[in-house]
Design an enzyme around this catalytic site. Structure first.
Site, PDB file in Angstrom:
ATOM      1  N   GLY A  12       0.837  -1.190   0.000  1.00 28.53           N
ATOM      2  CA  GLY A  12       0.000   0.000   0.000  1.00 28.53           C
ATOM      3  C   GLY A  12       0.871   1.239   0.000  1.00 28.53           C
ATOM      4  O   GLY A  12       2.013   1.202   0.465  1.00 28.53           O
ATOM      5  N   GLN A  21       3.044  10.181   1.003  1.00 27.98           N
ATOM      6  CA  GLN A  21       4.341   9.505   1.164  1.00 27.98           C
ATOM      7  C   GLN A  21       5.286   9.820   0.004  1.00 27.98           C
ATOM      8  O   GLN A  21       6.496   9.693   0.147  1.00 27.98           O
ATOM      9  CB  GLN A  21       4.150   7.984   1.258  1.00 27.98           C
ATOM     10  CG  GLN A  21       3.496   7.539   2.548  1.00 27.98           C
ATOM     11  CD  GLN A  21       3.358   6.033   2.576  1.00 27.98           C
ATOM     12  OE1 GLN A  21       2.414   5.487   2.020  1.00 27.98           O
ATOM     13  NE2 GLN A  21       4.302   5.365   3.210  1.00 27.98           N
ATOM     14  N   CYS A  23       5.414  -0.007   7.228  1.00 32.21           N
ATOM     15  CA  CYS A  23       5.159   1.203   6.442  1.00 32.21           C
ATOM     16  C   CYS A  23       6.411   1.539   5.648  1.00 32.21           C
ATOM     17  O   CYS A  23       7.513   1.509   6.185  1.00 32.21           O
ATOM     18  CB  CYS A  23       4.802   2.356   7.382  1.00 32.21           C
ATOM     19  SG  CYS A  23       4.424   3.872   6.506  1.00 32.21           S
ATOM     20  N   LEU A  24       6.234   1.861   4.368  1.00 27.73           N
ATOM     21  CA  LEU A  24       7.384   2.182   3.521  1.00 27.73           C
ATOM     22  C   LEU A  24       8.082   3.466   3.976  1.00 27.73           C
ATOM     23  O   LEU A  24       9.208   3.730   3.586  1.00 27.73           O
ATOM     24  CB  LEU A  24       6.952   2.305   2.054  1.00 27.73           C
ATOM     25  CG  LEU A  24       6.511   0.993   1.383  1.00 27.73           C
ATOM     26  CD1 LEU A  24       6.006   1.251  -0.034  1.00 27.73           C
ATOM     27  CD2 LEU A  24       7.650  -0.019   1.361  1.00 27.73           C
ATOM     28  N   HIS A  73      -4.823   1.866   6.987  1.00 28.01           N
ATOM     29  CA  HIS A  73      -3.475   2.413   7.195  1.00 28.01           C
ATOM     30  C   HIS A  73      -3.204   3.534   6.179  1.00 28.01           C
ATOM     31  O   HIS A  73      -2.709   4.604   6.539  1.00 28.01           O
ATOM     32  CB  HIS A  73      -2.459   1.264   7.052  1.00 28.01           C
ATOM     33  CG  HIS A  73      -1.017   1.677   7.094  1.00 28.01           C
ATOM     34  ND1 HIS A  73      -0.154   1.250   8.076  1.00 28.01           N
ATOM     35  CD2 HIS A  73      -0.285   2.463   6.261  1.00 28.01           C
ATOM     36  CE1 HIS A  73       1.051   1.779   7.847  1.00 28.01           C
ATOM     37  NE2 HIS A  73       1.000   2.505   6.743  1.00 28.01           N
ATOM     38  N   GLU A  74      -3.568   3.278   4.915  1.00 23.18           N
ATOM     39  CA  GLU A  74      -3.299   4.282   3.872  1.00 23.18           C
ATOM     40  C   GLU A  74      -4.189   5.517   4.040  1.00 23.18           C
ATOM     41  O   GLU A  74      -3.742   6.642   3.810  1.00 23.18           O
ATOM     42  CB  GLU A  74      -3.477   3.677   2.476  1.00 23.18           C
ATOM     43  CG  GLU A  74      -2.588   2.462   2.178  1.00 23.18           C
ATOM     44  CD  GLU A  74      -1.131   2.628   2.563  1.00 23.18           C
ATOM     45  OE1 GLU A  74      -0.622   3.762   2.518  1.00 23.18           O
ATOM     46  OE2 GLU A  74      -0.494   1.613   2.926  1.00 23.18           O
ATOM     47  N   HIS A 118      -2.704   7.849   6.444  1.00 21.51           N
ATOM     48  CA  HIS A 118      -1.653   8.700   5.872  1.00 21.51           C
ATOM     49  C   HIS A 118      -2.246   9.994   5.317  1.00 21.51           C
ATOM     50  O   HIS A 118      -1.622  11.053   5.404  1.00 21.51           O
ATOM     51  CB  HIS A 118      -0.936   7.978   4.721  1.00 21.51           C
ATOM     52  CG  HIS A 118       0.204   7.108   5.153  1.00 21.51           C
ATOM     53  ND1 HIS A 118       1.341   7.599   5.746  1.00 21.51           N
ATOM     54  CD2 HIS A 118       0.382   5.768   5.065  1.00 21.51           C
ATOM     55  CE1 HIS A 118       2.167   6.598   5.999  1.00 21.51           C
ATOM     56  NE2 HIS A 118       1.618   5.472   5.599  1.00 21.51           N
TER      57      HIS A 118
END
Ligand code: NI
Length: 165
Positions: free
Chosen positions: A46, A51, A92-93, A134-135, A138
Site C-alpha cells: 500500500g 508519502q 510502512c514504507l 493504514h493508507e 496517511h
C-alpha cells in the site's frame, strides 16, 4: 515506469493533511500509476500520495500474493464498519524496520472514486481492510508510530536518533 522517492519518518511533510481531488485529470492518473510502480518496486502492499510528497487524497493498495490486483482509490472515505476489531502486524514504507500490531475495525466499507471519476466502493475485511485503513490514515497525517505505547515510542525515537547520528 517511474519510481518516486518515498518520504521517511520523521519528515514533517508526512504529518500534513491531504486535499480532496476535485478533478481527476491526466496528472492524477499519472500520479496513481507512478505510486503503483513505486509500491511494487519497494515490495509494499500500500502507498498513499503524501508519502511521495503529494498532499492529495489518493491511495494505492495490492494485498494479493501475486501482486497483480491493484486497487486505486481517490478521495477514499471510511463509510461504515461493524463492531468487530482485528489486529494485524503493520509495516510502512516511510518507517523502515518498524512493525506494529494495530487494532482496527475488522470489516469496512470505503467509498471513493476510480480514475474515470466513477463512484466506487470497497467492502471487506482481513489484511486488505487493515492496509486500506493504514493508507487512509496517511491522508490525514496519521502514522503507524501513533499506535505505539509511550514506552515503545520513546524506544523508536531513540533508535532513530542513533540512525541519524
Ligand atoms: Ni504507511
Amino acid at each position: 515506469m517511474t519510481i518516486l522517492a518515498v518520504l521517511q519518518e520523521p519528515d514533517p511533510r508526512l504529518r500534513k493533511p491531504s486535499q480532496r481531488i476535485d478533478l481527476i485529470d491526466a496528472e492524477v492518473r499519472r500520479l496513481a500509476h507512478d505510486m503503483l510502480d513505486t509500491m511494487y518496486h519497494l515490495g509494499g502492499c500500500g502507498l498513499a500520495a503524501p508519502q511521495v510528497n503529494t498532499r492529495r487524497r489518493v491511495i494505492v493498495v495490492d494485498t494479493s500474493a501475486s501482486g497483480d490486483a491493484p486497487l486505486i482509490l481517490v478521495n477514499p472515505v471510511l463509510h461504515h464498519h461493524g463492531d468487530r476489531m482485528a489486529r494485524f502486524e503493520e509495516g510502512c514504507l516511510s518507517i523502515p524496520d518498524l512493525y506494529v500490531a494495530v487494532r482496527r475495525p475488522a470489516e469496512i466499507c470505503v467509498h471513493a472514486l476510480d480514475l474515470d471519476s466513477n463512484p466506487t466502493a470497497w467492502e471487506g475485511g482481513g489484511w486488505a481492510a487493515a492496509v486500506i485503513q493504514h493508507e487512509i490514515d496517511h491522508l490525514d497525517g496519521r502514522l503507524l508510530t501513533d499506535a505505539l505505547s509511550p514506552k515503545d515510542k520513546m524506544r523508536h525515537s531513540m533508535r532513530q536518533q542513533r540512525r541519524h547520528r
